[in-house]
Design an enzyme around this catalytic site. Structure first.
Site, PDB file in Angstrom:
ATOM      1  N   SER A 238    -101.865 -17.047 -47.736  1.00  0.00           N
ATOM      2  CA  SER A 238    -100.783 -16.149 -47.332  1.00  0.00           C
ATOM      3  C   SER A 238     -99.493 -16.581 -48.020  1.00  0.00           C
ATOM      4  O   SER A 238     -99.317 -17.763 -48.333  1.00  0.00           O
ATOM      5  CB  SER A 238    -100.559 -16.235 -45.820  1.00  0.00           C
ATOM      6  OG  SER A 238     -99.977 -17.477 -45.481  1.00  0.00           O
ATOM      7  N   ASP A 239     -98.580 -15.638 -48.234  1.00  0.00           N
ATOM      8  CA  ASP A 239     -97.227 -16.082 -48.534  1.00  0.00           C
ATOM      9  C   ASP A 239     -96.719 -16.788 -47.275  1.00  0.00           C
ATOM     10  O   ASP A 239     -97.254 -16.587 -46.172  1.00  0.00           O
ATOM     11  CB  ASP A 239     -96.310 -14.931 -48.960  1.00  0.00           C
ATOM     12  CG  ASP A 239     -95.063 -15.463 -49.675  1.00  0.00           C
ATOM     13  OD1 ASP A 239     -94.796 -16.684 -49.590  1.00  0.00           O
ATOM     14  OD2 ASP A 239     -94.348 -14.668 -50.306  1.00  0.00           O
ATOM     15  N   TRP A 240     -95.678 -17.612 -47.443  1.00  0.00           N
ATOM     16  CA  TRP A 240     -95.249 -18.487 -46.345  1.00  0.00           C
ATOM     17  C   TRP A 240     -94.736 -17.667 -45.147  1.00  0.00           C
ATOM     18  O   TRP A 240     -93.743 -16.979 -45.247  1.00  0.00           O
ATOM     19  CB  TRP A 240     -94.221 -19.492 -46.882  1.00  0.00           C
ATOM     20  CG  TRP A 240     -94.839 -20.803 -47.275  1.00  0.00           C
ATOM     21  CD1 TRP A 240     -94.390 -22.038 -46.901  1.00  0.00           C
ATOM     22  CD2 TRP A 240     -96.010 -21.043 -48.069  1.00  0.00           C
ATOM     23  NE1 TRP A 240     -95.226 -23.011 -47.416  1.00  0.00           N
ATOM     24  CE2 TRP A 240     -96.225 -22.437 -48.121  1.00  0.00           C
ATOM     25  CE3 TRP A 240     -96.943 -20.223 -48.706  1.00  0.00           C
ATOM     26  CZ2 TRP A 240     -97.296 -23.031 -48.797  1.00  0.00           C
ATOM     27  CZ3 TRP A 240     -98.009 -20.802 -49.388  1.00  0.00           C
ATOM     28  CH2 TRP A 240     -98.168 -22.184 -49.420  1.00  0.00           C
ATOM     29  N   ALA A 242     -96.500 -15.176 -43.889  1.00  0.00           N
ATOM     30  CA  ALA A 242     -96.925 -13.772 -44.000  1.00  0.00           C
ATOM     31  C   ALA A 242     -98.083 -13.447 -43.056  1.00  0.00           C
ATOM     32  O   ALA A 242     -98.309 -12.277 -42.745  1.00  0.00           O
ATOM     33  CB  ALA A 242     -97.328 -13.447 -45.436  1.00  0.00           C
TER      34      ALA A 242
END
Ligand code: BGC
Length: 820
Positions: A238-240, A242
């Site tokens: 995941s993006d941080w 997300a």
């Protein structure tokens, strides 16, 4: 070859699969669920029972920061991604990648959070500097070179942000509404090419939604397209912050939820399986992907790393690579009367605040701390005799406070509630950025009550210096014994969670200081307990702004110096309040009085060279009043040395524009980055970048592909045989040069909606003065295809095409007609 994938179905791949399967079989549900969740800001948990060590991630993309936000362990800072793309050289991108792998290994990092391959849809996009191009093909080629290079060094990549994170406004929630053709032909295309040509071991999903579904939960795009159609076999991280839904994310194909320790995976995921909401086999597949990644980077016992220590590429000199990429990326867009290169025996009047305080990298998660920075002033000083160079500030792009930097010697003192010192840490400047358990030794989130940023400031100028804070919470600020502020900064409505990082600095007072006389500084931040934040972080900054001298007087000084010099060099720049992660730009203007400075200098010196230090396009209303314009992007730590190489002619500038530069913002065809009711329709469909400029029939300042060197070229011929186009070019100038031969495809009579023409291939050649060279460019089948929305397949569009070859999309020199 930059296009050769790093891994294939080798015996080692099969061994890794066996070891991964065996390890998976030994894990119980809780261990599996734990493995899919960050244990802290940057790493996954170790599972000693199966011989798995913690997997460590780090940003990305111009350097490897490592797991700490300090300057104690510096990193090589390469030029911005826009610059790398401007080299149009996948081999050089591969070398950049190898250097980054070397840096990652030095810092015990296994996976680099890069490259960013979103597109330059609008020049307002805040992370424009961090993406490569407006063209998906060029993006895919450069991205493939980069990924291959990093993975040559045995370090993983996470190609990001999948997909359509092309702007920053409301980035956590925006729903980008994109029709199937542009989604496939533009936004997905670089990811697809990189998966095909470089076999990345990871992908990072974006924060945003696409067509109504959050990307971390996008079953269709992650499971069906990425894994199903493209056969991606790596891990999706995941993006941080997300990952927001346990069931939605795991079923949507997200393998790893970062950062931890609080995530929607871990205990929540095990609980969802136990409750019958999620099938354990879905968890198993995610764990398999993560173990495969761990095996590839060599941290799973029994599994051979893809690149064993014995097969690592030869060590690379980081400073040399940074300098080479910078000069190869500089784009000379204008050079009247061969003003450049300058005669090293004559005088130069240098001006612009950024000539002294260069902006070498873009803001946000891409930040790294280089050991040294060579500014344009440093670079020219080293290359010219002392009496040949003058420097005046001329104009400062920033009239806002910025994170305390030059002249500050700071450290952080951590105290508990009783005021006892529990730890001390060094600081790279005024920014404190401690995330997760990355606290100075002795300090813990339990005992930490206040942090004092303390030390000295030695002013470079006499006058009123402003000091301030950035970040939320309670502060006490003292300068030279005087208390400037003692109060609280509250959270504003709807602020980005990284507000302390990207938010506006607040001025807290001014103090009159004397050049060269150090004063004591102290900023104490008292922590609020139990904020309920999902990540434990200490983030705030001490900010500063030097004396604001009369802007007209500054310009007048620069004009006086320029009047008598053989040439004037003016460096203009954006600031991190203009271009950064976390927000979009509002316009393309150079901040402050920089335009006035350029005009005033050009009025007295006909040999005025403007050096543009920005990650992405800016308006240059004076461009036809100056002799030369050199775009240098965010040039990385060696930027000033490379600048001296190029200005004085030791090397030619090698870059070609990876993105169109407009005359004015009003001309830009696609500007919309602000969602309405949560939605951002990509209403322009297929027409972004040059595709849109040509459709609108508007001429930009500088076209896609444009860039001058120090020699001249004649395009002699082009012939086509099958899919191969062979081009002959002659160096008609007086020195050896390098040319990027660009091949565009223009359908003769189109039966479907398509751009007027598009980039289908390119190659570079080097030739000595007078030499003729031939280069073959293979045009991929995909260049002739469209995504057929009715049936959902790629379809070749038969018919006649003009194959146009030249120096930019606007400067096509030879052509040949082919039939497909
Ligand atoms: C950025 C990512 C980055 C991550 C970790 C996010 O805010 O969007 O590109 O890798 O932070 O720093």
């Amino acid at each position: 070859m930059a296009g050769e994938p790093t891994t294939r179905n080798t015996p080692d791949d099969r061994t890794r699969e066996d070891v991964v399967s065996a390890a998976l079989g030994k894990l119980d549900l809780d261990a599996k669920a734990r493995l899919l969740a960050g244990r802290d800001m940057w790493s996954l948990p170790a599972l000693p029972g199966i011989g798995l060590r913690p997997l460590v991630f780090s940003d990305g993309p111009i350097g490897v920061r490592g797991v700490r936000w300090t300057a104690d362990d510096p990193s090589i800072a390469l030029p911005s991604p826009t610059a790398l793309a401007a080299t149009w050289d996948p081999e050089l991108a591969r070398r950049a990648g190898r250097l980054l792998a070397q840096e990652a290994r030095r810092k015990s990092v296994h996976v680099l959070l890069a490259p960013t391959v979103n597109l330059h849809r609008s020049p307002l996009g805040g992370r424009h500097f961090e993406a490569y191009s407006e063209d998906p093909y060029l993006t895919g080629v450069i991205g493939s070179g980069y990924v291959n290079g990093v993975q040559d060094g045995g370090v993983g990549t996470t190609v990001k942000h999948f997909v359509a994170n092309d702007a920053e406004t409301d980035r956590f929630t925006v729903d980008n509404v994109i029709a199937p053709r542009p989604l496939r032909e533009l936004y997905l295309a670089p990811f697809e090419a990189i998966v095909e040509n470089a076999h990345p071991w990871g992908i990072m999903c974006a924060y945003n939604s696409v067509n109504g579904t959050s990307m971390s939960e996008h079953h269709y795009l992650q499971n069906e397209v990425l894994r199903g159609e493209w056969k991606f076999d790596g891990a999706i991280v995941s993006d941080w912050m997300a990952a927001r839904s346990t069931k939605g994310d795991i079923e949507g194909g997200l393998d790893i939820a970062m950062p931890g320790p609080q995530t929607v995976y871990g205990e929540a995921l095990a609980g969802a399986v136990r409750a019958g909401d999620v099938d354990e086999s879905v968890v198993d597949e995610a764990v398999r992907n993560v173990l495969r990644l761990a095996a590839r980077v060599g941290i799973l016992d029994g599994a051979p790393a893809v690149v064993p220590e014995s097969a690592l590429p030869a060590a690379v000199d980081g400073q040399a690579v940074a300098r080479e990429i910078a000069r190869r990326a500089f784009v000379l867009v204008r050079n009247e009367n061969r003003t450049l290169p300058l005669d090293p025996a004559r005088t130069v009047a240098l001006s612009g605040a950024a000539a002294r305080d260069a902006r070498v990298l873009g803001g946000g998660s891409a930040t790294v701390f280089p050991e040294r920075v060579v500014s344009p002033l440093d670079g020219l000083r080293a290359a010219l005799p002392a009496d040949a160079l003058t420097f005046t500030v001329g104009a400062d792009p920033s009239d806002e406070l910025a994170v305390a930097d030059k002249g500050f010697e700071l450290r952080a003192v951590c105290r508990d509630e009783a005021g006892n010192v529990v730890g001390e840490g060094s600081l790279p400047g005024g920014q404190v950025q401690w995330i997760g358990d990355d606290l100075p030794d002795g300090a813990t989130h339990e005992n930490l009550h206040s942090i004092e940023v303390t030390g000295t400031f030695t002013p470079r100028e006499d006058g009123g210096h402003a000091f301030g804070t950035r970040g939320l919470g309670a502060y006490t600020l003292k300068v030279a014994g005087e208390t400037l502020f003692d109060g609280v900064q509250p959270m504003s409505e709807g602020a980005d969670p990284f507000e302390a990082f990207f938010g506006a600095p607040q001025e807290r007072g001014r103090v009159t200081l004397t050049e060269g006389e150090p004063v004591e500084i102290s900023l104490t931040h008292t922590l609020a307990k139990n904020t309920g934040a999902s990540i434990r972080a200490v983030m705030f900054a001490l900010t500063h702004l030097g004396p604001q001298r009369d802007a007209d007087a500054l310009i007048a000084e620069a004009v006086e110096a320029a009047r008598t010099a053989a040439a004037a060099v003016v460096v203009v720049a954006t600031t991190d309040r203009v271009e950064s992660e976390g927000f979009d730009r509002r316009d393309l203007e150079l901040p402050g009085r920089q335009n006035d400075l350029v005009r005033a200098v050009a009025a007295v010196n006909p040999r005025t060279v403007v050096v543009v230090n920005s990650g992405s396009p800016v308006e240059m209303p004076w461009r036809e009043e100056v002799a030369a314009v050199l775009l240098t992007w965010f040039p990385g730590q060696e930027g000033g040395a490379a600048l001296a190489d190029v200005l004085l002619g030791a090397e030619e500038p090698g870059g070609r524009l990876p993105t169109t530069w407009p005359v004015s913002f009003a001309d830009v065809p696609v500007t919309d980055v602000v969602p309405v009711d949560g939605e951002l329709p990509y209403a322009e469909g297929l027409f972004i970048g040059y595709r849109a400029w040509e459709k609108a029939g508007v001429t930009p300042a500088y076209a896609f592909g444009h860039g001058l060197g120090y020699t001249t070229w004649e395009y002699e011929s082009v012939i086509a045989a099958g899919s191969v186009v062979t081009v002959r070019v002659r160096n008609t100038g007086t020195r050896t040069g390098r040319e990027v031969v660009q091949v565009y495809l223009a359908p003769v009579a189109d039966t479907v909606e398509r751009p007027v023409r598009w980039l289908a291939g390119f190659a570079s050649v080097t030739a000595a003065a007078g030499e003729t060279v031939e280069v073959a460019v293979d045009l991929p089948r995909r260049a002739f295809e469209i995504w057929d929305e009715t049936v959902g397949v790629w379809r070749l569009v038969e018919g006649e095409y003009e194959v146009e070859v030249g120096r930019s999309i606007a400067d096509r020199r030879v052509s040949v007609r082919v039939r497909r």
